[in-house]
Design a protein around this motif. Structure first.
Motif, PDB file in Angstrom:
ATOM      1  N   VAL A  87      -0.869 -76.143  57.272  1.00 34.23           N
ATOM      2  CA  VAL A  87      -1.345 -76.441  58.622  1.00 34.23           C
ATOM      3  C   VAL A  87      -1.286 -77.945  58.797  1.00 34.23           C
ATOM      4  N   PHE A  88      -0.368 -78.390  59.668  1.00 36.00           N
ATOM      5  CA  PHE A  88      -0.130 -79.824  59.836  1.00 36.00           C
ATOM      6  C   PHE A  88       0.086 -80.495  58.472  1.00 36.00           C
ATOM      7  N   ALA A  89       0.975 -79.850  57.683  1.00 36.56           N
ATOM      8  CA  ALA A  89       1.443 -80.346  56.382  1.00 36.56           C
ATOM      9  C   ALA A  89       0.377 -80.315  55.289  1.00 36.56           C
ATOM     10  N   ARG A  90      -0.763 -79.716  55.535  1.00 39.62           N
ATOM     11  CA  ARG A  90      -1.761 -79.546  54.485  1.00 39.62           C
ATOM     12  C   ARG A  90      -1.621 -78.142  53.912  1.00 39.62           C
ATOM     13  N   SER A  98       5.405 -79.317  59.498  1.00 37.69           N
ATOM     14  CA  SER A  98       3.949 -79.160  59.525  1.00 37.69           C
ATOM     15  C   SER A  98       3.470 -77.756  59.172  1.00 37.69           C
ATOM     16  N   PHE A  99       4.339 -76.731  59.325  1.00 41.48           N
ATOM     17  CA  PHE A  99       3.891 -75.344  59.166  1.00 41.48           C
ATOM     18  C   PHE A  99       4.867 -74.566  58.289  1.00 41.48           C
ATOM     19  N   SER A 100       4.344 -73.542  57.603  1.00 38.47           N
ATOM     20  CA  SER A 100       5.214 -72.810  56.684  1.00 38.47           C
ATOM     21  C   SER A 100       4.858 -71.326  56.567  1.00 38.47           C
ATOM     22  N   ASP A 101       4.250 -70.737  57.579  1.00 40.59           N
ATOM     23  CA  ASP A 101       3.912 -69.316  57.520  1.00 40.59           C
ATOM     24  C   ASP A 101       5.059 -68.485  58.088  1.00 40.59           C
ATOM     25  N   ASP A 102       4.837 -67.165  58.217  1.00 40.15           N
ATOM     26  CA  ASP A 102       5.893 -66.272  58.696  1.00 40.15           C
ATOM     27  C   ASP A 102       6.305 -66.550  60.143  1.00 40.15           C
ATOM     28  N   GLY A 103       5.472 -67.244  60.878  1.00 42.28           N
ATOM     29  CA  GLY A 103       5.845 -67.575  62.244  1.00 42.28           C
ATOM     30  C   GLY A 103       6.973 -68.578  62.319  1.00 42.28           C
ATOM     31  N   LEU A 143      19.093 -72.723  52.114  1.00 38.88           N
ATOM     32  CA  LEU A 143      17.686 -73.081  51.939  1.00 38.88           C
ATOM     33  C   LEU A 143      16.897 -72.795  53.214  1.00 38.88           C
ATOM     34  N   ASN A 144      15.708 -72.238  53.029  1.00 36.59           N
ATOM     35  CA  ASN A 144      14.766 -72.039  54.129  1.00 36.59           C
ATOM     36  C   ASN A 144      13.900 -73.293  54.253  1.00 36.59           C
ATOM     37  N   THR A 145      13.778 -73.820  55.477  1.00 35.35           N
ATOM     38  CA  THR A 145      12.975 -75.039  55.665  1.00 35.35           C
ATOM     39  C   THR A 145      11.512 -74.834  55.297  1.00 35.35           C
ATOM     40  N   ARG A 146      11.053 -73.579  55.189  1.00 40.78           N
ATOM     41  CA  ARG A 146       9.662 -73.319  54.818  1.00 40.78           C
ATOM     42  C   ARG A 146       9.311 -73.954  53.482  1.00 40.78           C
ATOM     43  N   TYR A 147      10.315 -74.180  52.638  1.00 40.12           N
ATOM     44  CA  TYR A 147      10.048 -74.648  51.278  1.00 40.12           C
ATOM     45  C   TYR A 147      10.215 -76.159  51.127  1.00 40.12           C
ATOM     46  N   LEU A 148      10.412 -76.873  52.236  1.00 44.21           N
ATOM     47  CA  LEU A 148      10.701 -78.300  52.132  1.00 44.21           C
ATOM     48  C   LEU A 148       9.460 -79.190  52.175  1.00 44.21           C
ATOM     49  N   LEU A 149       8.346 -78.677  52.633  1.00 42.59           N
ATOM     50  CA  LEU A 149       7.139 -79.500  52.624  1.00 42.59           C
ATOM     51  C   LEU A 149       6.748 -79.841  51.183  1.00 42.59           C
ATOM     52  N   GLN A 150       6.137 -81.014  51.023  1.00 32.13           N
ATOM     53  CA  GLN A 150       5.744 -81.450  49.686  1.00 32.13           C
ATOM     54  C   GLN A 150       4.675 -80.531  49.116  1.00 32.13           C
TER      55      GLN A 150
END
Length: 683
Positions: free
Chosen positions: A328-331, A478-483, A545-552
């Motif tokens: 949520v907002f990169a957290r 900022s977000f990485s859920d199924d949405g 690659l799925n962008t969902r996995y790019l957040l630190q």
């Protein structure tokens, strides 16, 4: 904008209203079909659809009991010619899903099945939207009902779900219909209204286990309104009996969806029948009260066993929480959903213009209630205020349940039941602005145009985010859920693969995570990282690659991919080329080897591999957890305590840490009585 008086009078005609509602619904259905035409089927869709085929063809409810059967029965009836092989022994969800995937890809024409699934759900949602329009017409009148229908259909999340075989949008529409009829019935107390309220409530319950909060809301609403305006004691008793009748009618509809049968399988099928025994399913629940309640319901056959099995699964996933990662907002959050997750989703997924209309409608309502208390005339009709307040109470109650739960992995779709309520409030901004409020007319008109221009051109409405999240192209930061991206871009991945990879002698890596049976069906030949040398930390070739996995992330971080420039981008699917260094690959490779060792019964080898992972990559608390369980099984209690302590030290999950602390206490006080912990990573 405000409706012309002559047009308003015409809307009082049921035939005119139905024609206009059908025009809106028809246009939205065409828009949804076109905007989602490139979407591939989600894995859940295949599981739901072929489970429905089993329900219809065999009257057998063993497959996919996680969800009640109404939607699956509808789709299964329209896939009557689909073929299912004989049932094998179903061992766990993976075994069940493998059976369904095999049936989908190997025993049927997958393209024809997907086309029929889409048509079935477009028709289902069109009929459901018409029923909602008619319900709202009775509740708040034709103009507001029509505006609500249009605004709800405008939303991109609703458009994305219309052709999809999931239960979230059916629940959202069904719950709005049932809540509407409950408000109607518990104010009129007419027999026909009460019957419709019971039937619609039962239909919502048969869509999804998440309708149980609706049952509580309707029961509470009925009891509260039974004593409203202080009627006589006898009338209160009669009204309470009517409320009980509504609940009993809903109970009967739920049973009817299972063919009024307690057993999930036809006569002659021996136990166990589910992919996991019912008793084991109950043991997964953290709450002793929940386990006891579901056991009593089973022992006395109060509900169909398939429904109870699915309810246990829902309670574990939606309240206790399954293993998942969201941001949520990169957290990042691991295995837990913060209370503000779904309110944030409601702020970032709809168009800002749409949300602006909600704000204007809410302001008009609040102003009307304040002026009514001062006995000052107000333009929002009094006949709207109580029904809209009732619907707002339903939406607020559902949001409270979500905030207390742990189901953020699915993203905004679990909050879809709130969308009809928001659309109803937003519709007030379009319907009740008169000439004396010309400034607000212009504001509302501008907000509506803004919403239309923002969402109607969207080719992939599932991926839509508004400007607060950075828009569809930047929301992944900022977000990485199924949405964000649930795997809908497989067809485009295949097109790129065929044009640029197949037959060219290049290594291609799948970090988009295409399901195994789908890979085989499309003949996608990936180079597997587990096939490289044990301590190799390089990936070289083409990476999907799925962008969902790019957040630190705190561990197994894709830092090398995050800084790379993609050679192609299709929404949240990236294609990279080059050589990339991922320091954790040796640890990941050992996890694959550990799984193979466990399957082969070589627990000594599995223990050795896990110990190497914990030493080289200490942040992998899952490996420390698994190592502790293996050590406990062979009686190495001190080392097990050390491994559980290591897992607790590096785990970011509060619920898991509490379990680990209790386990460590048991081991220190009476080690011989300690049992290995159930893995939270088991689905």
């Amino acid at each position: 904008m405000a409706f012309l008086p002559g047009f308003r009078s015409k809307l009082d005609s049921l035939s005119v209203f139905c024609v206009l509602a059908l025009c809106l619904i028809g246009a939205a259905t065409v828009r949804s079909a076109c905007a989602t035409s490139l979407d591939g089927p989600l894995s859940d869709e295949r599981w739901h659809a072929l489970a429905g085929v089993s329900y219809v063809q065999r009257a057998d409810y063993r497959l996919n009991p996680e969800h009640p059967p109404l939607v699956k029965l509808w789709v299964g009836a329209l896939l009557a010619e689909a073929r299912l092989p004989p049932f094998p022994a179903l061992e766990g969800k993976d075994g069940e899903r493998s059976y369904i995937e095999t049936a989908y890809f190997q025993h049927n024409d997958r393209h024809a099945l997907h086309a029929r699934m889409r048509l079935a759900m477009l028709a289902f949602h069109a009929l459901a939207m018409l029923a909602l329009s008619l319900s709202l017409r009775r509740l708040v009148g034709a103009p507001l009902a029509l505006a609500t229908t249009g605004l709800l259909l405008l939303d991109p999340t609703v458009a994305a779900h219309m052709p999809v075989v999931l239960t979230d949008l059916p629940l959202a529409i069904g719950a709005a219909i049932a809540a509407s009829w409950a408000l109607i019935a518990f104010r009129s107390w007419r027999a026909l209204d009460l019957c419709i309220a019971g039937l619609t409530l039962g239909a919502a319950l048969a869509c999804k286990h998440s309708a149980l909060p609706l049952l509580l809301f309707v029961a509470g609403l009925g009891v509260g309104l039974a004593a409203w305006e202080r009627p006589g004691a006898r009338q209160v008793v009669v009204r309470l009996a009517c409320v009980a009748g509504v609940l009993l009618a809903a109970y009967g509809v739920l049973w009817s969806s299972y063919g009024f049968r307690f057993a999930e399988a036809p006569a002659g099928i021996t136990e166990p029948t589910f992919n996991r025994p019912y008793a084991d399913k109950l043991e997964d629940l953290h709450s002793p009260a929940q386990r006891a309640l579901l056991q009593v319901a089973h022992d006395y056959a109060l509900l169909p066993r398939a429904y109870l099995w699915g309810l246990a699964d829902t309670l574990r996933a939606g309240l206790d929480g399954r293993q998942f990662e969201i941001s949520v907002f990169a957290r990042f959050f691991f295995g837990e959903t913060p209370w503000y997750f779904f309110p944030v989703q409601l702020l970032i997924k709809p168009a800002l213009g749409w949300l602006g209309l909600v704000a204007v409608g809410a302001w008009l309502l609040a102003r009307a209630w304040l002026l009514a208390r001062r006995r000052v005339p107000e333009r929002v009709p009094e006949t709207w205020r109580a029904p809209v307040l009732g619907m707002l109470c339903w939406g607020a109650f559902y949001m409270l349940v979500l905030a207390r739960g742990n189901s953020g992995y699915a993203g905004v779709r679990h909050a879809l039941p709130v969308f009809p309520v928001l659309a109803l409030v937003a519709a007030i901004a379009l319907v009740e602005l008169r000439a004396s409020a010309r400034g607000l007319q212009w504001i509302s008109g501008a907000l509506l145009l803004w919403a239309c221009f923002a969402v109607l051109p969207q080719r992939r409405p599932w991926e839509y985010y508004n400007e607060l999240a950075g828009g569809p192209s930047e929301a992944w930061r900022s977000f990485s859920d199924d949405g964000l991206e649930p795997g809908l871009r497989v067809h485009e991945l295949l097109t790129y693969y065929d044009a640029n990879v197949r037959g060219r002698g290049q290594q291609a890596y799948d970090f988009y995570l295409v399901p195994g049976h789908e890979q085989e069906a499309y003949d996608l030949r990936w180079h597997r990282v587990e096939d490289d040398a044990l301590d190799d930390d390089l990936v070289s070739g083409v990476v999907f690659l799925n962008t969902r996995y790019l957040l630190q992330r705190p561990y197994y971080d894709f830092d090398a991919f995050r800084d790379a420039e993609p050679v192609a981008r299709m929404g949240n699917l990236l294609v990279l080329r080059g050589t990339f260094r991922l320091s954790w690959l040796p640890a990941l490779r050992r996890r694959y080897l550990k799984d193979e060792a466990v399957q082969a019964g070589d627990y000594a080898r599995a223990e050795q591999l896990l110990a190497e992972i914990v030493h080289s990559h200490p942040y992998d608390y899952e490996s420390a957890f698994d190592l502790a369980n293996l050590l406990l099984r062979r009686g190495a209690y001190e080392r097990a305590i050390a491994a559980y302590t290591h897992a607790r030290k590096h785990s970011p999950e509060r619920a898991l840490n509490a379990r680990l602390s209790r386990q460590i206490e048991v081991l220190r006080s009476d080690a011989s009585s300690a049992l290995p912990l159930t893995s939270p990573w088991d689905d």
